[in-house]
Design a protein around this motif. Structure first.
Motif, PDB file in Angstrom:
ATOM      1  N   ARG A 101       0.814  -1.223   0.000  1.00 20.55           N
ATOM      2  CA  ARG A 101       0.000   0.000   0.000  1.00 20.55           C
ATOM      3  C   ARG A 101       0.839   1.261   0.000  1.00 20.55           C
ATOM      4  NH1 ARG A 101      -5.391  -0.563   1.937  1.00 20.55           N
ATOM      5  NH2 ARG A 101      -5.814  -2.765   2.053  1.00 20.55           N
ATOM      6  N   LEU A 102       0.345   2.254  -0.715  1.00 25.82           N
ATOM      7  CA  LEU A 102       0.864   3.613  -0.572  1.00 25.82           C
ATOM      8  C   LEU A 102      -0.290   4.450  -0.030  1.00 25.82           C
ATOM      9  CD1 LEU A 102       2.877   4.367  -3.864  1.00 25.82           C
ATOM     10  CD2 LEU A 102       3.760   3.730  -1.625  1.00 25.82           C
ATOM     11  N   ASP A 103       0.030   5.459   0.770  1.00 24.05           N
ATOM     12  CA  ASP A 103      -1.018   6.340   1.288  1.00 24.05           C
ATOM     13  C   ASP A 103      -1.698   7.065   0.122  1.00 24.05           C
ATOM     14  OD1 ASP A 103      -0.174   5.601   3.786  1.00 24.05           O
ATOM     15  OD2 ASP A 103       1.044   7.399   4.085  1.00 24.05           O
ATOM     16  N   LYS A 104      -2.887   7.584   0.415  1.00 28.15           N
ATOM     17  CA  LYS A 104      -3.669   8.285  -0.615  1.00 28.15           C
ATOM     18  C   LYS A 104      -2.863   9.417  -1.272  1.00 28.15           C
ATOM     19  CE  LYS A 104      -8.057  10.733  -0.910  1.00 28.15           C
ATOM     20  NZ  LYS A 104      -9.195  11.240  -0.149  1.00 28.15           N
ATOM     21  N   ASN A 105      -2.074  10.126  -0.478  1.00 32.79           N
ATOM     22  CA  ASN A 105      -1.328  11.252  -1.059  1.00 32.79           C
ATOM     23  C   ASN A 105       0.117  10.910  -1.420  1.00 32.79           C
ATOM     24  OD1 ASN A 105      -0.440  11.068   1.520  1.00 32.79           O
ATOM     25  ND2 ASN A 105      -0.783  13.199   2.082  1.00 32.79           N
ATOM     26  N   THR A 106       0.490   9.631  -1.346  1.00 36.19           N
ATOM     27  CA  THR A 106       1.836   9.226  -1.788  1.00 36.19           C
ATOM     28  C   THR A 106       1.784   8.902  -3.274  1.00 36.19           C
ATOM     29  OG1 THR A 106       2.345   8.353   0.405  1.00 36.19           O
ATOM     30  CG2 THR A 106       3.719   7.576  -1.400  1.00 36.19           C
ATOM     31  N   LEU A 107       2.876   9.239  -3.963  1.00 39.25           N
ATOM     32  CA  LEU A 107       2.943   9.066  -5.415  1.00 39.25           C
ATOM     33  C   LEU A 107       3.865   7.895  -5.760  1.00 39.25           C
ATOM     34  CD1 LEU A 107       3.871  12.803  -6.042  1.00 39.25           C
ATOM     35  CD2 LEU A 107       1.563  11.842  -6.143  1.00 39.25           C
ATOM     36  N   VAL A 132      12.515   2.142  -2.163  1.00 39.38           N
ATOM     37  CA  VAL A 132      13.155   3.459  -2.077  1.00 39.38           C
ATOM     38  C   VAL A 132      12.102   4.543  -2.323  1.00 39.38           C
ATOM     39  CG1 VAL A 132      15.015   4.925  -2.950  1.00 39.38           C
ATOM     40  CG2 VAL A 132      15.301   2.443  -2.954  1.00 39.38           C
ATOM     41  N   TYR A 133      12.119   5.551  -1.469  1.00 41.47           N
ATOM     42  CA  TYR A 133      11.173   6.668  -1.553  1.00 41.47           C
ATOM     43  C   TYR A 133      11.951   7.971  -1.642  1.00 41.47           C
ATOM     44  CZ  TYR A 133       7.831   3.305   0.414  1.00 41.47           C
ATOM     45  OH  TYR A 133       7.034   2.214   0.639  1.00 41.47           O
ATOM     46  N   LYS A 134      11.500   8.862  -2.504  1.00 41.07           N
ATOM     47  CA  LYS A 134      11.984  10.247  -2.504  1.00 41.07           C
ATOM     48  C   LYS A 134      11.098  11.016  -1.549  1.00 41.07           C
ATOM     49  CE  LYS A 134      13.551  11.383  -7.090  1.00 41.07           C
ATOM     50  NZ  LYS A 134      13.156  12.051  -8.314  1.00 41.07           N
ATOM     51  N   TYR A 182       2.357   1.030   8.742  1.00 40.46           N
ATOM     52  CA  TYR A 182       1.359   2.041   8.359  1.00 40.46           C
ATOM     53  C   TYR A 182       1.944   3.451   8.534  1.00 40.46           C
ATOM     54  CZ  TYR A 182      -3.112   4.518   8.509  1.00 40.46           C
ATOM     55  OH  TYR A 182      -4.147   5.377   8.269  1.00 40.46           O
ATOM     56  N   HIS A 183       1.900   4.271   7.483  1.00 36.66           N
ATOM     57  CA  HIS A 183       2.407   5.658   7.514  1.00 36.66           C
ATOM     58  C   HIS A 183       3.844   5.730   8.025  1.00 36.66           C
ATOM     59  CE1 HIS A 183      -1.842   7.697   7.793  1.00 36.66           C
ATOM     60  NE2 HIS A 183      -1.589   7.157   6.621  1.00 36.66           N
ATOM     61  N   GLN A 184       4.630   4.722   7.692  1.00 38.65           N
ATOM     62  CA  GLN A 184       5.944   4.603   8.347  1.00 38.65           C
ATOM     63  C   GLN A 184       6.831   5.832   8.197  1.00 38.65           C
ATOM     64  OE1 GLN A 184       7.870   0.885   8.255  1.00 38.65           O
ATOM     65  NE2 GLN A 184       9.908   1.718   8.680  1.00 38.65           N
ATOM     66  N   ILE A 185       6.998   6.300   6.960  1.00 39.21           N
ATOM     67  CA  ILE A 185       7.954   7.405   6.760  1.00 39.21           C
ATOM     68  C   ILE A 185       7.419   8.684   7.414  1.00 39.21           C
ATOM     69  CG2 ILE A 185       9.182   8.779   5.023  1.00 39.21           C
ATOM     70  CD1 ILE A 185       9.139   6.245   3.241  1.00 39.21           C
ATOM     71  N   LYS A 186       6.127   8.899   7.292  1.00 37.86           N
ATOM     72  CA  LYS A 186       5.542  10.090   7.932  1.00 37.86           C
ATOM     73  C   LYS A 186       5.767  10.046   9.437  1.00 37.86           C
ATOM     74  CE  LYS A 186       2.170  10.679   4.324  1.00 37.86           C
ATOM     75  NZ  LYS A 186       0.939  10.130   3.797  1.00 37.86           N
ATOM     76  N   ARG A 187       5.545   8.881  10.007  1.00 36.40           N
ATOM     77  CA  ARG A 187       5.727   8.769  11.461  1.00 36.40           C
ATOM     78  C   ARG A 187       7.201   8.834  11.837  1.00 36.40           C
ATOM     79  NH1 ARG A 187       2.612   3.478  12.008  1.00 36.40           N
ATOM     80  NH2 ARG A 187       2.853   3.531  14.262  1.00 36.40           N
ATOM     81  N   TYR A 198       6.184  15.679   0.872  1.00 40.31           N
ATOM     82  CA  TYR A 198       6.166  15.028  -0.454  1.00 40.31           C
ATOM     83  C   TYR A 198       6.728  13.632  -0.279  1.00 40.31           C
ATOM     84  CZ  TYR A 198       7.417  14.063  -5.334  1.00 40.31           C
ATOM     85  OH  TYR A 198       7.524  13.489  -6.567  1.00 40.31           O
ATOM     86  N   LEU A 199       6.046  12.644  -0.873  1.00 39.32           N
ATOM     87  CA  LEU A 199       6.537  11.268  -0.774  1.00 39.32           C
ATOM     88  C   LEU A 199       6.236  10.525  -2.071  1.00 39.32           C
ATOM     89  CD1 LEU A 199       7.965   9.431   1.271  1.00 39.32           C
ATOM     90  CD2 LEU A 199       5.720   8.742   2.123  1.00 39.32           C
ATOM     91  N   GLU A 200       7.271   9.914  -2.613  1.00 42.73           N
ATOM     92  CA  GLU A 200       7.115   9.194  -3.889  1.00 42.73           C
ATOM     93  C   GLU A 200       7.956   7.921  -3.842  1.00 42.73           C
ATOM     94  OE1 GLU A 200       8.956  11.080  -7.267  1.00 42.73           O
ATOM     95  OE2 GLU A 200       7.976   9.713  -8.673  1.00 42.73           O
TER      96      GLU A 200
HETATM   97  N1  URA Z   1       5.481   5.622   4.321  1.00 35.12           N
HETATM   98  C1  URA Z   1       4.444   6.486   4.451  1.00 35.12           C
HETATM   99  O1  URA Z   1       4.358   7.222   5.424  1.00 35.12           O
HETATM  100  N2  URA Z   1       3.515   6.492   3.473  1.00 35.12           N
HETATM  101  C2  URA Z   1       3.581   5.711   2.385  1.00 35.12           C
HETATM  102  O2  URA Z   1       2.698   5.790   1.513  1.00 35.12           O
HETATM  103  C3  URA Z   1       4.667   4.833   2.260  1.00 35.12           C
HETATM  104  C4  URA Z   1       5.608   4.809   3.246  1.00 35.12           C
END
Ligand code: URA
Length: 234
Positions: A101-107, A132-134, A182-187, A198-200
């Motif tokens: 899954r990617l979040d609704k606002n992740t590209l 890998v995420y930008k 869940y929401h790992q990078i944001k958290r 911004y997350l891609e």
């Molecule tokens: N981490 C996030 O917070 N959101 C994503 O969509 C993917 C990884």
């Protein structure tokens, strides 16, 4: 495999449409009009024609999608647009689902497949497949933040596994994870008093987002990428 299941798996018709096509004499199996939609066929050997056109057998479908903002990573949702809304109805009928899954606002990169076992293995934490995420953050990221993020931060009762962070500017960079909470990078960014703006996702294991694909566009994985998908599962 049942003939109607074959037709639906290949995206040609729903099960009930398949039945109608068979009754209308539109489906030939080895040159003979099929009489019953539940007849058994061997998809590797039998030749199936629908309206005179061969239906070629492919066990699984793999699609690379460049996800735009505003779509949820689900197969259906009563209130939201889903990533499945972006592909052809013919492919949708094949039972595709997003691999992770990617979040609704992740590209960015989403792989859609109907290879349940393959996707399951790819997502299993055992396999440590890296993604890998930008990203861009609201405030500058210090070297100390990088060290904390890389070493693991508490995202609310869970300490993240070691990861790699490469800064490409004061507030931006790339982060490589081998897990997907869940929401790992944001958290994670919140854990260092920052915020993702911004997350891609740009790669999933050895598969990279095709730079030719615009947001919302998709294509089938190439033969080579399919092999990579299966191999990184192995
Ligand atoms: N981490 C996030 O917070 N959101 C994503 O969509 C993917 C990884």
């Amino acid at each position: 495999m049942r003939l109607d299941k074959f037709l639906s798996n290949m995206g040609k018709a729903t099960r009930s449409e398949g039945g109608k096509l068979v009754r209308a004499g539109k489906v030939l199996v080895n040159g003979v009009p099929a009489k019953k939609s539940d007849m058994q066929i061997n998809p590797d050997k039998d030749e199936v024609l629908l309206n005179g056109v061969p239906v070629t057998y492919k066990k699984f479908t793999y699609i690379m999608l460049n996800k735009p903002e505003g779509y949820v990573s689900a197969t259906d949702d009563p209130n939201e647009k889903t990533v499945l809304d972006l592909v052809d109805p013919e492919d949708r009928r094949r039972g595709l689902f997003p691999c992770g899954r990617l979040d609704k606002n992740t590209l960015g990169l989403v792989i859609l497949t109907n290879d349940g076992e393959g996707a399951h293995r790819l997502l299993s934490p055992k396999h440590h497949v890296s993604k890998v995420y930008k990203f861009e953050a609201l405030s500058p990221i210090s070297q100390k933040d990088v060290e904390m993020l890389e070493g693991g931060v508490d995202i609310g009762g869970y300490v993240t596994k070691p990861c790699k962070v490469t800064l490409t500017g004061d507030t931006q960079g790339e982060i490589t994870l081998t897990e997907g909470k869940y929401h790992q990078i944001k958290r994670m960014l919140e854990a260092v008093d920052n915020k993702i703006t911004y997350l891609e996702r740009i790669s999933f294991g050895t598969i990279e987002l095709d730079p030719q694909l615009k947001r919302g566009e998709w294509r089938y994985l190439t033969q080579k990428e399919e092999e990579l998908f299966i191999k990184q599962n192995g």
